[in-house]
Scaffold this motif. Structure first.
Motif, PDB file in Angstrom:
ATOM      1  N   VAL A  93       2.089  -5.095   2.929  1.00 37.82           N
ATOM      2  CA  VAL A  93       3.060  -4.124   3.442  1.00 37.82           C
ATOM      3  C   VAL A  93       2.365  -2.771   3.540  1.00 37.82           C
ATOM      4  CG1 VAL A  93       5.277  -3.000   3.063  1.00 37.82           C
ATOM      5  CG2 VAL A  93       4.957  -5.395   2.379  1.00 37.82           C
ATOM      6  N   THR A  94       2.363  -2.199   4.735  1.00 37.81           N
ATOM      7  CA  THR A  94       1.633  -0.950   4.961  1.00 37.81           C
ATOM      8  C   THR A  94       2.537   0.097   5.608  1.00 37.81           C
ATOM      9  OG1 THR A  94      -0.378  -2.253   5.340  1.00 37.81           O
ATOM     10  CG2 THR A  94      -0.432   0.074   5.974  1.00 37.81           C
ATOM     11  N   PRO A  95       2.871   1.166   4.900  1.00 38.33           N
ATOM     12  CA  PRO A  95       3.625   2.252   5.535  1.00 38.33           C
ATOM     13  C   PRO A  95       2.771   2.926   6.606  1.00 38.33           C
ATOM     14  CG  PRO A  95       3.697   2.403   3.131  1.00 38.33           C
ATOM     15  CD  PRO A  95       2.645   1.405   3.467  1.00 38.33           C
ATOM     16  N   GLY A  96       3.385   3.168   7.748  1.00 37.79           N
ATOM     17  CA  GLY A  96       2.694   3.847   8.834  1.00 37.79           C
ATOM     18  C   GLY A  96       3.169   5.278   8.975  1.00 37.79           C
ATOM     19  N   GLU A  97       3.108   5.773  10.187  1.00 39.66           N
ATOM     20  CA  GLU A  97       3.469   7.165  10.427  1.00 39.66           C
ATOM     21  C   GLU A  97       4.972   7.392  10.310  1.00 39.66           C
ATOM     22  OE1 GLU A  97       3.484   8.610  14.498  1.00 39.66           O
ATOM     23  OE2 GLU A  97       3.239   6.559  15.232  1.00 39.66           O
ATOM     24  N   GLN A  98       5.331   8.626   9.998  1.00 42.28           N
ATOM     25  CA  GLN A  98       6.726   9.039  10.113  1.00 42.28           C
ATOM     26  C   GLN A  98       6.889   9.706  11.472  1.00 42.28           C
ATOM     27  OE1 GLN A  98       9.334  12.377   8.191  1.00 42.28           O
ATOM     28  NE2 GLN A  98       9.371  10.651   6.776  1.00 42.28           N
ATOM     29  N   VAL A  99       7.691   9.104  12.311  1.00 42.59           N
ATOM     30  CA  VAL A  99       7.867   9.573  13.676  1.00 42.59           C
ATOM     31  C   VAL A  99       8.916  10.673  13.702  1.00 42.59           C
ATOM     32  CG1 VAL A  99       8.429   8.907  16.040  1.00 42.59           C
ATOM     33  CG2 VAL A  99       7.318   7.253  14.510  1.00 42.59           C
ATOM     34  N   HIS A 121       0.824  -1.200   0.000  1.00 43.54           N
ATOM     35  CA  HIS A 121       0.000   0.000   0.000  1.00 43.54           C
ATOM     36  C   HIS A 121       0.867   1.263   0.000  1.00 43.54           C
ATOM     37  CE1 HIS A 121      -3.540  -2.422   0.559  1.00 43.54           C
ATOM     38  NE2 HIS A 121      -3.035  -2.965   1.648  1.00 43.54           N
ATOM     39  N   ASP A 122       0.440   2.217  -0.794  1.00 41.92           N
ATOM     40  CA  ASP A 122       1.101   3.523  -0.830  1.00 41.92           C
ATOM     41  C   ASP A 122       2.610   3.390  -1.035  1.00 41.92           C
ATOM     42  OD1 ASP A 122       1.248   6.253  -0.815  1.00 41.92           O
ATOM     43  OD2 ASP A 122       1.138   6.468   1.364  1.00 41.92           O
ATOM     44  N   ALA A 123       2.976   2.577  -2.020  1.00 39.65           N
ATOM     45  CA  ALA A 123       4.398   2.367  -2.297  1.00 39.65           C
ATOM     46  C   ALA A 123       5.089   3.658  -2.704  1.00 39.65           C
ATOM     47  CB  ALA A 123       4.569   1.309  -3.393  1.00 39.65           C
ATOM     48  N   GLU A 124       4.343   4.567  -3.313  1.00 41.16           N
ATOM     49  CA  GLU A 124       4.940   5.828  -3.770  1.00 41.16           C
ATOM     50  C   GLU A 124       5.495   6.630  -2.596  1.00 41.16           C
ATOM     51  OE1 GLU A 124       6.540   8.355  -6.270  1.00 41.16           O
ATOM     52  OE2 GLU A 124       5.521   6.504  -6.866  1.00 41.16           O
ATOM     53  N   SER A 125       4.834   6.567  -1.443  1.00 42.47           N
ATOM     54  CA  SER A 125       5.341   7.301  -0.280  1.00 42.47           C
ATOM     55  C   SER A 125       6.682   6.740   0.177  1.00 42.47           C
ATOM     56  CB  SER A 125       4.325   7.251   0.870  1.00 42.47           C
ATOM     57  OG  SER A 125       4.240   5.948   1.424  1.00 42.47           O
ATOM     58  N   LEU A 126       6.876   5.435   0.020  1.00 42.88           N
ATOM     59  CA  LEU A 126       8.159   4.833   0.366  1.00 42.88           C
ATOM     60  C   LEU A 126       9.237   5.247  -0.632  1.00 42.88           C
ATOM     61  CD1 LEU A 126       7.081   1.209   1.403  1.00 42.88           C
ATOM     62  CD2 LEU A 126       7.748   3.094   2.904  1.00 42.88           C
ATOM     63  N   ARG A 127       8.881   5.310  -1.905  1.00 38.25           N
ATOM     64  CA  ARG A 127       9.856   5.721  -2.926  1.00 38.25           C
ATOM     65  C   ARG A 127      10.303   7.157  -2.707  1.00 38.25           C
ATOM     66  NH1 ARG A 127       5.918   3.397  -6.553  1.00 38.25           N
ATOM     67  NH2 ARG A 127       6.513   1.259  -7.118  1.00 38.25           N
ATOM     68  N   ARG A 128       9.410   7.985  -2.186  1.00 44.10           N
ATOM     69  CA  ARG A 128       9.734   9.409  -2.011  1.00 44.10           C
ATOM     70  C   ARG A 128      10.568   9.686  -0.772  1.00 44.10           C
ATOM     71  NH1 ARG A 128       4.119  10.281  -3.306  1.00 44.10           N
ATOM     72  NH2 ARG A 128       3.773  10.594  -1.070  1.00 44.10           N
ATOM     73  N   GLU A 129      10.670   8.734   0.142  1.00 40.46           N
ATOM     74  CA  GLU A 129      11.382   8.989   1.397  1.00 40.46           C
ATOM     75  C   GLU A 129      12.851   9.309   1.141  1.00 40.46           C
ATOM     76  OE1 GLU A 129      10.308   9.514   4.165  1.00 40.46           O
ATOM     77  OE2 GLU A 129       8.475   8.406   4.564  1.00 40.46           O
ATOM     78  N   ARG A 130      13.354  10.281   1.845  1.00 40.75           N
ATOM     79  CA  ARG A 130      14.766  10.650   1.750  1.00 40.75           C
ATOM     80  C   ARG A 130      15.275  11.011   3.146  1.00 40.75           C
ATOM     81  NH1 ARG A 130      13.904   8.708  -2.358  1.00 40.75           N
ATOM     82  NH2 ARG A 130      14.414   9.369  -4.493  1.00 40.75           N
ATOM     83  N   GLY A 131      16.468  10.552   3.457  1.00 39.46           N
ATOM     84  CA  GLY A 131      17.144  10.965   4.671  1.00 39.46           C
ATOM     85  C   GLY A 131      16.511  10.521   5.965  1.00 39.46           C
ATOM     86  N   CYS A 132      15.827   9.374   5.955  1.00 36.31           N
ATOM     87  CA  CYS A 132      15.222   8.887   7.197  1.00 36.31           C
ATOM     88  C   CYS A 132      15.431   7.385   7.322  1.00 36.31           C
ATOM     89  CB  CYS A 132      13.727   9.222   7.251  1.00 36.31           C
ATOM     90  SG  CYS A 132      12.695   8.189   6.194  1.00 36.31           S
ATOM     91  N   LEU A 133      15.106   6.857   8.492  1.00 31.12           N
ATOM     92  CA  LEU A 133      15.172   5.421   8.726  1.00 31.12           C
ATOM     93  C   LEU A 133      13.821   4.785   8.392  1.00 31.12           C
ATOM     94  CD1 LEU A 133      17.554   6.529  10.575  1.00 31.12           C
ATOM     95  CD2 LEU A 133      17.206   4.455  11.932  1.00 31.12           C
ATOM     96  N   ILE A 134      13.862   3.619   7.777  1.00 31.26           N
ATOM     97  CA  ILE A 134      12.672   2.802   7.556  1.00 31.26           C
ATOM     98  C   ILE A 134      12.779   1.624   8.522  1.00 31.26           C
ATOM     99  CG2 ILE A 134      11.298   1.481   5.909  1.00 31.26           C
ATOM    100  CD1 ILE A 134      11.538   4.381   5.129  1.00 31.26           C
ATOM    101  N   VAL A 135      11.846   1.519   9.436  1.00 30.70           N
ATOM    102  CA  VAL A 135      11.878   0.474  10.461  1.00 30.70           C
ATOM    103  C   VAL A 135      10.668  -0.436  10.267  1.00 30.70           C
ATOM    104  CG1 VAL A 135      11.712   0.009  12.933  1.00 30.70           C
ATOM    105  CG2 VAL A 135      13.179   1.853  12.106  1.00 30.70           C
ATOM    106  N   ALA A 136      10.897  -1.745  10.168  1.00 32.93           N
ATOM    107  CA  ALA A 136       9.813  -2.690   9.890  1.00 32.93           C
ATOM    108  C   ALA A 136       9.925  -3.926  10.764  1.00 32.93           C
ATOM    109  CB  ALA A 136       9.842  -3.100   8.409  1.00 32.93           C
ATOM    110  N   ASN A 137       8.783  -4.564  10.989  1.00 33.55           N
ATOM    111  CA  ASN A 137       8.812  -5.878  11.617  1.00 33.55           C
ATOM    112  C   ASN A 137       9.288  -6.898  10.589  1.00 33.55           C
ATOM    113  OD1 ASN A 137       6.254  -5.396  10.271  1.00 33.55           O
ATOM    114  ND2 ASN A 137       5.543  -7.341  11.122  1.00 33.55           N
TER     115      ASN A 137
END
Length: 271
Positions: free
Chosen positions: A220-226, A79-95
């Motif tokens: 796979v579901t992107p959640g909030e950016q903390v 879901h919302d894969a485009e938001s993941l592609r756009r991420e820059r300069g942050c950590l992606i944390v997943a189970n």
């Protein structure tokens, strides 16, 4: 009839799962011996070589997952894969419930960095890709934090599975504090991603032939950016305490992964 169809489906998926393991292993070795070695020999600019290698890995994962889906072994919804592609300069944390979690995320994030276990450098199926993509290795304790700082400052995303290994079914989830420490000490936000599977497949205690009765669906579901400022900007807040608080928050968000809502159908091309 439904019971017979389920049995026939499972009899099909067991050998096809074995075939896909062979395909992944052979493909990894061939890419390491040919393409990634050619990149090392002919692309002298390290940044360009890293970018090309990561995009190559992403494309190969997309191809592999497409084959897996075509053979009817599983379904994937991102879901919302485009938001993941756009991420820059942050950590992606997943189970980390399964063996293909990294494949799914990297397939839609063609330039993501990754923190990998040093033991994978001895794995002939993936070591070539790890070196060509210049992934960070968790054994480099003295230089790891400065490297993370530099890459995040350059706009890289850094993918980390803070459990350190795949989730053990029936056991309480625990997170190593490395991801939280990197986020706090590098002053970078964290995007939480949750992975859910309808069946237990390719988990920590699963063999390749442990095929579930019904075809599993991975979501796979992107959640909030903390915002890291929530944990590090308090007056007198020590980095160690901020990292501990962030780690507890990440654990709360990741340990109770629930099935996605039925209305979420904005999945990527892998669905």
């Amino acid at each position: 009839m439904r019971g017979l169809a389920s049995i026939l489906s499972r009899l099909w998926r067991i050998p096809m799962t074995g075939l896909c393991f062979v395909l992944f292993g052979v493909g990894g070795v061939l890419l390491s011996l040919t393409w990634f070695n050619l990149l090392t020999l002919f692309v002298r600019d390290k940044c360009v070589r890293r970018r090309v290698a990561r995009r190559s890995i992403s494309l190969s994962f997309r191809f592999f997952l497409s084959v897996v889906k075509y053979l009817g072994l599983l379904d994937i919804q991102i879901h919302d894969a485009e938001s993941l592609r756009r991420e820059r300069g942050c950590l992606i944390v997943a189970n980390h419930p399964s063996l293909i979690d990294y494949l799914m995320l990297a397939s839609v994030m063609p330039e993501t960095d990754c923190l990998v276990k040093s033991s994978l450098l001895r794995n002939p199926f993936v070591c070539g890709a790890i070196r060509a993509a210049d992934y960070l290795v968790n054994s480099q304790s003295e230089t790891l934090l400065p490297q993370c700082q530099q890459r995040l400052a350059n706009g890289d995303t850094l993918l980390i599975f803070p459990e350190g290994t795949r989730t053990r079914p029936g056991e309480k989830m625990t997170l190593q504090r490395g991801a939280a420490n990197i986020a706090v000490r590098c002053n970078r936000n964290v995007r939480i991603v949750t992975i859910h599977c309808t069946e237990h497949m390719l988990g920590k205690q699963c063999k390749w032939y442990d095929v579930p009765p019904t075809r599993p669906v991975f979501t796979v579901t992107p959640g909030e950016q903390v915002a890291i400022s929530r944990f590090s900007d308090a007056p007198g807040q020590e980095p160690a305490l901020a990292a501990r608080r962030l780690n507890q928050y990440l654990l709360q968000q990741l340990q109770n992964v629930k099935p996605p809502m039925a209305g979420l159908n904005d999945a990527s091309a892998l669905s």
